[in-house]
Design an enzyme around this catalytic site. Structure first.
Site, mmCIF file in Angstrom:
data_model
loop_
_atom_site.group_PDB
_atom_site.id
_atom_site.type_symbol
_atom_site.label_atom_id
_atom_site.label_comp_id
_atom_site.label_asym_id
_atom_site.label_seq_id
_atom_site.Cartn_x
_atom_site.Cartn_y
_atom_site.Cartn_z
ATOM 1 N N SER A 1 0.827 -1.213 0.000
ATOM 2 C CA SER A 1 0.000 0.000 0.000
ATOM 3 C C SER A 1 0.857 1.258 0.000
ATOM 4 O O SER A 1 0.477 2.260 -0.607
ATOM 5 C CB SER A 1 -0.962 -0.007 1.184
ATOM 6 O OG SER A 1 -0.268 -0.151 2.400
ATOM 7 N N GLU A 2 2.012 1.228 0.679
ATOM 8 C CA GLU A 2 2.949 2.343 0.588
ATOM 9 C C GLU A 2 4.392 1.863 0.647
ATOM 10 O O GLU A 2 4.709 0.897 1.368
ATOM 11 C CB GLU A 2 2.740 3.368 1.712
ATOM 12 C CG GLU A 2 1.959 4.599 1.309
ATOM 13 C CD GLU A 2 0.471 4.389 1.449
ATOM 14 O OE1 GLU A 2 -0.298 5.177 0.873
ATOM 15 O OE2 GLU A 2 0.074 3.442 2.137
ATOM 16 N N THR A 3 5.224 2.556 -0.116
ATOM 17 C CA THR A 3 6.678 2.444 0.013
ATOM 18 C C THR A 3 7.198 3.800 0.433
ATOM 19 O O THR A 3 6.857 4.826 -0.175
ATOM 20 C CB THR A 3 7.323 2.002 -1.305
ATOM 21 O OG1 THR A 3 6.837 0.701 -1.652
ATOM 22 C CG2 THR A 3 8.829 1.960 -1.192
#
Length: 267
Positions: free
Chosen positions: A45-47
């Protein structure tokens, strides 16, 4: 040249719970196109991309698999955990991050990692048709802040059993949709409120545990319940618990984190 990267489960006390984030430590400037390619490769979902900013903390940017976002809680918590566990920052020092949402901070406490984030109050709005049809219900309350819609429904059971139409929700004019209700008093453990968060327009149908969503949820439930200290649970398949304090225009969220993988990028 290689670049250090790790996958960390945030808002989790054990592996494979909470919300996984990739944390990438940059030794030199990389452009946004490269960061976006890495985030798409990680497919989380996020890096988060960290780069030391002299003596004044770290620059921090967040990317979903499809776009950069302005605020992300779980990847910030993961970034602070990465700095402390890898000896890049003393555990008695606050982690300071320069972001698109201004200066954010994280501190190590007995209960985990406490994030200091801005309150993002959702002002009342008329729910658009794609929101009503996408959720399949008439909300008790609908509001919107600069990022997301916030929707209150009738019960914890409704939150947990919701089956959204992600194609319709993606058409809503917002980053995402947060659905919430008061926690069921008879459940064990019990929480002040529960939620789920959907971001199909950002390439994430359902986010497991969303710190930035609680920047809207916390002030909303503070007013509803008349409490400054709140317990919260995000009822995704992985699930995650948060302890929250509201102090004026700031929201303090506390959670834990677990490193599940470390490695090197060779691109």
């Amino acid at each position: 040249m290689s670049t250090a990267i790790a996958i960390i489960d945030a808002f989790a006390s054990a592996p494979f719970r909470g919300n996984p984030a990739a944390v990438c430590l940059l030794e030199e400037e990389r452009d946004a196109a490269w960061m976006q390619q890495v985030a798409a490769e990680m497919n989380l979902s996020e890096t988060a991309f960290l780069r030391a900013d002299g003596e004044d903390g770290y620059g921090l940017r967040w990317f979903t698999p499809t776009q950069e976002v302005e605020l992300c809680g779980h990847a910030t918590l993961a970034s602070a955990h990465y700095l402390w566990t890898n000896g890049l920052l003393s555990v008695d020092r606050e982690a300071r991050f320069h972001t698109l949402s201004g200066l954010l901070a994280a501190a190590k406490t007995e209960d985990g990692i406490r994030l200091d984030f801005p309150a993002e109050i959702a002002e009342p709005v008329t729910a658009p048709e794609e929101l009503i049809q996408g959720l399949g219900l008439i909300p008790r309350f609908a509001g919107c802040n600069r990022m997301d819609y916030l929707v209150e429904v009738d019960s914890e059971e409704t939150v947990r059993t919701l089956r959204p139409d992600f194609g319709l929700l993606a058409k809503a004019d917002a980053r995402g949709i947060i659905v919430t209700s008061r926690g069921h008093a008879g459940s064990e453990p019990s929480y002040d409120f529960v939620s789920r968060a959907f971001y199909p327009a950002s390439g994430v149908n359902e986010d497991p545990v969303t710190g930035s969503a609680h920047c809207a949820l916390a002030p909303y439930w503070q007013r509803r319940l008349r409490k400054d200290e709140l317990s919260a649970y995000q009822a995704s398949a992985r699930g995650g618990a948060l302890r929250i304090s509201v102090r004026g225009e700031r929201v303090f969220m506390t959670g834990q984190a677990v490193t599940v993988m470390t490695g090197q990028l060779w691109v």
